[in-house]
Design an enzyme around this catalytic site. Structure first.
Site, PDB file in Angstrom:
ATOM      1  N   GLY A   8       0.836  -1.217   0.000  1.00 34.48           N
ATOM      2  CA  GLY A   8       0.000   0.000   0.000  1.00 34.48           C
ATOM      3  C   GLY A   8       0.859   1.251   0.000  1.00 34.48           C
ATOM      4  O   GLY A   8       0.610   2.187   0.762  1.00 34.48           O
ATOM      5  N   SER A  10       1.173   3.378  -2.480  1.00 35.49           N
ATOM      6  CA  SER A  10       0.766   4.368  -3.487  1.00 35.49           C
ATOM      7  C   SER A  10       0.211   5.657  -2.899  1.00 35.49           C
ATOM      8  O   SER A  10       0.213   6.694  -3.562  1.00 35.49           O
ATOM      9  CB  SER A  10      -0.272   3.755  -4.433  1.00 35.49           C
ATOM     10  OG  SER A  10      -1.282   3.097  -3.703  1.00 35.49           O
ATOM     11  N   ARG A  11      -0.281   5.587  -1.671  1.00 36.04           N
ATOM     12  CA  ARG A  11      -0.919   6.785  -1.100  1.00 36.04           C
ATOM     13  C   ARG A  11      -0.647   6.880   0.398  1.00 36.04           C
ATOM     14  O   ARG A  11      -0.139   5.935   1.007  1.00 36.04           O
ATOM     15  CB  ARG A  11      -2.444   6.731  -1.318  1.00 36.04           C
ATOM     16  CG  ARG A  11      -2.850   6.885  -2.747  1.00 36.04           C
ATOM     17  CD  ARG A  11      -4.351   6.861  -2.927  1.00 36.04           C
ATOM     18  NE  ARG A  11      -4.921   5.534  -2.841  1.00 36.04           N
ATOM     19  CZ  ARG A  11      -5.939   5.199  -2.048  1.00 36.04           C
ATOM     20  NH1 ARG A  11      -6.495   6.096  -1.273  1.00 36.04           N
ATOM     21  NH2 ARG A  11      -6.413   3.963  -2.044  1.00 36.04           N
ATOM     22  N   VAL A  60      -2.992  -7.576  -1.730  1.00 33.65           N
ATOM     23  CA  VAL A  60      -2.539  -8.330  -0.546  1.00 33.65           C
ATOM     24  C   VAL A  60      -3.611  -9.268   0.012  1.00 33.65           C
ATOM     25  O   VAL A  60      -3.313 -10.128   0.839  1.00 33.65           O
ATOM     26  CB  VAL A  60      -2.016  -7.414   0.598  1.00 33.65           C
ATOM     27  CG1 VAL A  60      -0.840  -6.574   0.162  1.00 33.65           C
ATOM     28  CG2 VAL A  60      -3.127  -6.561   1.180  1.00 33.65           C
ATOM     29  N   ASN A  88       1.615  -2.371   5.388  1.00 32.43           N
ATOM     30  CA  ASN A  88       0.847  -1.135   5.600  1.00 32.43           C
ATOM     31  C   ASN A  88      -0.527  -1.163   4.941  1.00 32.43           C
ATOM     32  O   ASN A  88      -1.446  -0.501   5.407  1.00 32.43           O
ATOM     33  CB  ASN A  88       1.671   0.038   5.053  1.00 32.43           C
ATOM     34  CG  ASN A  88       0.838   1.285   4.874  1.00 32.43           C
ATOM     35  OD1 ASN A  88       0.504   1.983   5.824  1.00 32.43           O
ATOM     36  ND2 ASN A  88       0.454   1.571   3.615  1.00 32.43           N
ATOM     37  N   TYR A 153     -12.639  -4.010  11.415  1.00 36.94           N
ATOM     38  CA  TYR A 153     -11.330  -3.352  11.390  1.00 36.94           C
ATOM     39  C   TYR A 153     -10.579  -3.571  12.718  1.00 36.94           C
ATOM     40  O   TYR A 153      -9.382  -3.861  12.726  1.00 36.94           O
ATOM     41  CB  TYR A 153     -11.567  -1.864  11.122  1.00 36.94           C
ATOM     42  CG  TYR A 153     -10.342  -1.015  10.895  1.00 36.94           C
ATOM     43  CD1 TYR A 153      -9.661  -1.046   9.681  1.00 36.94           C
ATOM     44  CD2 TYR A 153      -9.890  -0.147  11.881  1.00 36.94           C
ATOM     45  CE1 TYR A 153      -8.557  -0.232   9.463  1.00 36.94           C
ATOM     46  CE2 TYR A 153      -8.791   0.668  11.677  1.00 36.94           C
ATOM     47  CZ  TYR A 153      -8.121   0.624  10.461  1.00 36.94           C
ATOM     48  OH  TYR A 153      -7.025   1.436  10.261  1.00 36.94           O
ATOM     49  N   ALA A 155     -10.968  -6.061  14.788  1.00 37.44           N
ATOM     50  CA  ALA A 155     -10.562  -7.475  14.853  1.00 37.44           C
ATOM     51  C   ALA A 155      -9.344  -7.727  13.972  1.00 37.44           C
ATOM     52  O   ALA A 155      -8.403  -8.425  14.365  1.00 37.44           O
ATOM     53  CB  ALA A 155     -11.716  -8.371  14.419  1.00 37.44           C
TER      54      ALA A 155
HETATM   55  P1  NAP Z   1      -5.143   5.164   2.358  1.00 39.50           P
HETATM   56  O1  NAP Z   1      -4.718   6.581   2.190  1.00 39.50           O
HETATM   57  O2  NAP Z   1      -6.557   4.790   2.128  1.00 39.50           O
HETATM   58  O3  NAP Z   1      -4.180   4.257   1.461  1.00 39.50           O
HETATM   59  C1  NAP Z   1      -4.358   2.868   1.461  1.00 39.50           C
HETATM   60  C2  NAP Z   1      -3.211   2.223   0.713  1.00 39.50           C
HETATM   61  O4  NAP Z   1      -3.368   0.811   0.801  1.00 39.50           O
HETATM   62  C3  NAP Z   1      -3.226   2.561  -0.779  1.00 39.50           C
HETATM   63  O5  NAP Z   1      -1.883   2.623  -1.201  1.00 39.50           O
HETATM   64  C4  NAP Z   1      -3.939   1.361  -1.397  1.00 39.50           C
HETATM   65  O6  NAP Z   1      -3.570   1.075  -2.747  1.00 39.50           O
HETATM   66  C5  NAP Z   1      -3.412   0.250  -0.492  1.00 39.50           C
HETATM   67  N1  NAP Z   1      -4.269  -0.934  -0.484  1.00 39.50           N
HETATM   68  C6  NAP Z   1      -5.552  -1.046  -0.051  1.00 39.50           C
HETATM   69  N2  NAP Z   1      -5.987  -2.312  -0.210  1.00 39.50           N
HETATM   70  C7  NAP Z   1      -4.961  -2.999  -0.765  1.00 39.50           C
HETATM   71  C8  NAP Z   1      -4.799  -4.342  -1.185  1.00 39.50           C
HETATM   72  N3  NAP Z   1      -5.795  -5.229  -1.058  1.00 39.50           N
HETATM   73  N4  NAP Z   1      -3.609  -4.709  -1.736  1.00 39.50           N
HETATM   74  C9  NAP Z   1      -2.596  -3.818  -1.875  1.00 39.50           C
HETATM   75  N5  NAP Z   1      -2.691  -2.532  -1.483  1.00 39.50           N
HETATM   76  C10 NAP Z   1      -3.869  -2.131  -0.941  1.00 39.50           C
HETATM   77  O7  NAP Z   1      -4.824   4.656   3.845  1.00 39.50           O
HETATM   78  P2  NAP Z   1      -3.837   5.206   4.974  1.00 39.50           P
HETATM   79  O8  NAP Z   1      -4.604   6.130   5.826  1.00 39.50           O
HETATM   80  O9  NAP Z   1      -2.561   5.645   4.370  1.00 39.50           O
HETATM   81  O10 NAP Z   1      -3.633   3.859   5.814  1.00 39.50           O
HETATM   82  C11 NAP Z   1      -2.473   3.081   5.728  1.00 39.50           C
HETATM   83  C12 NAP Z   1      -2.494   2.064   6.857  1.00 39.50           C
HETATM   84  O11 NAP Z   1      -2.560   2.759   8.113  1.00 39.50           O
HETATM   85  C13 NAP Z   1      -3.697   1.133   6.823  1.00 39.50           C
HETATM   86  O12 NAP Z   1      -3.327  -0.152   7.242  1.00 39.50           O
HETATM   87  C14 NAP Z   1      -4.644   1.745   7.836  1.00 39.50           C
HETATM   88  O13 NAP Z   1      -5.508   0.794   8.371  1.00 39.50           O
HETATM   89  C15 NAP Z   1      -3.651   2.267   8.863  1.00 39.50           C
HETATM   90  N6  NAP Z   1      -4.191   3.337   9.702  1.00 39.50           N
HETATM   91  C16 NAP Z   1      -4.547   4.545   9.193  1.00 39.50           C
HETATM   92  C17 NAP Z   1      -5.019   5.529  10.035  1.00 39.50           C
HETATM   93  C18 NAP Z   1      -5.416   6.893   9.553  1.00 39.50           C
HETATM   94  O14 NAP Z   1      -5.903   7.700  10.366  1.00 39.50           O
HETATM   95  N7  NAP Z   1      -5.233   7.244   8.292  1.00 39.50           N
HETATM   96  C19 NAP Z   1      -5.145   5.272  11.409  1.00 39.50           C
HETATM   97  C20 NAP Z   1      -4.775   4.038  11.892  1.00 39.50           C
HETATM   98  C21 NAP Z   1      -4.286   3.073  11.042  1.00 39.50           C
HETATM   99  P3  NAP Z   1      -4.345   1.768  -4.019  1.00 39.50           P
HETATM  100  O15 NAP Z   1      -3.867   3.197  -4.050  1.00 39.50           O
HETATM  101  O16 NAP Z   1      -3.933   0.966  -5.191  1.00 39.50           O
HETATM  102  O17 NAP Z   1      -5.811   1.683  -3.692  1.00 39.50           O
END
Ligand code: NAP
Length: 242
Positions: A8, A10-11, A60, A88, A153, A155
């Site tokens: 993950g 990309s963003r 993934v 991630n 989420y 779990a």
């Molecule tokens: P995000 O901006 O929504 O980015 C999600 C990333 O995961 C994207 O690069 C997406 O790829 C990739 N992804 C999603 N499903 C995937 C799959 N099945 N296979 C491969 N790649 C996949 O999320 P984020 O906020 O950066 O979150 C990153 C991590 O931190 C996650 O595990 C999230 O649960 C955790 N987290 C985030 C927060 C928060 O406040 N933001 C808080 C706690 C935990 P594409 O671009 O191709 O869709």
């Protein structure tokens, strides 16, 4: 060549981690699911800073895609040792449990928990052979505390926390550390629809965090100097809950 794999990438948080690890001298494998344009932006930013890497597209949540794409990459790139793995990739799909559909449960669990298992198992082999590795799993405040509307989420993330602690004990003797980073509210696409003005009142630091602040914690745990820290969960949440 010292290599890091970030799922993950990309963003959001994953992109910031890719850029940070590249700045530490790692060749970075930027995994993504579908958003090639954003993944290319991550790679361009790595290269603008003098680093290098490549894109690796796989879902993934899909064990056969992981085996095929990542498995093939490992076989065809024996000179690039994956020293750092950051699990991630994650999604959320919130609903009160009473109304939660099977797919909402399955997709969220498969992405975080199955993703952790299938990706990590593949790269673990060479880490064990080289007797060095850093695995950092991105979990969540939700996995520690549990949040209403997020039974799926919470779990998934709690499952990864348990697996982090178990695997750390399995591979500690082999120079491999396994830790987790638990972000609170971080400004990314995932939290875009949340009202920061309202929610920040609960956060002692009085704001949402940045992806770079999470990446900094990951880089610390992924460094050689963090060799005596394993099986831990490091919260990056502005004091919200620890
Ligand atoms: P995000 O901006 O929504 O980015 C999600 C990333 O995961 C994207 O690069 C997406 O790829 C990739 N992804 C999603 N499903 C995937 C799959 N099945 N296979 C491969 N790649 C996949 O999320 P984020 O906020 O950066 O979150 C990153 C991590 O931190 C996650 O595990 C999230 O649960 C955790 N987290 C985030 C927060 C928060 O406040 N933001 C808080 C706690 C935990 P594409 O671009 O191709 O869709």
């Amino acid at each position: 060549m010292k290599t890091a794999l970030v799922t993950g990438g990309s963003r959001g948080i994953g992109r910031a981690i890719c850029i940070k690890l590249a700045a530490m001298g790692y060749y970075v494998l930027v995994n993504y699911k579908s958003n090639m344009q954003e993944a290319e932006t991550t790679l361009s930013q790595i290269r603008e800073n003098g680093g290098d890497g490549e894109l690796l597209k796989f879902d993934v949540a899909d064990r056969s895609q992981i085996k095929q794409t990542l498995g093939d990459w490992i076989t065809t790139n024996p000179e690039k040792h994956v020293e750092i793995l950051v699990n991630n990739a994650g999604i959320k799909d919130d609903s009160l449990m009473l109304w939660m559909k099977d797919e909402q449960w399955d997709n969220v669990i498969k992405t975080s928990l199955d993703g952790f298992f299938f990706v990590t198992r593949l790269v673990l082999d060479s880490m064990l052979l080289k007797r060095y590795g850093r695995i950092v799993n991105i979990v969540s405040l939700s996995g520690l505390k549990g949040l209403p509307g997020q039974t799926n989420y919470s779990a998934a993330k709690a499952g990864v926390i348990g697996a982090t602690k178990a695997l750390a004990q399995e591979v500690g003797r082999s120079g491999i550390t396994v830790n987790a980073v638990a972000p609170g509210f971080i400004k990314t696409d995932m939290t875009e629809e949340l009202d920061e003005k309202e929610l920040k009142r609960m956060i002692p630091v009085n704001r949402f965090g940045s992806a770079e602040e999470v990446a900094h914690a990951v880089a610390f745990l992924a460094s050689g100097e963090a060799a005596y820290i394993t099986g831990q969960v490091l919260s990056v949440n502005g004091g919200l809950y620890s």
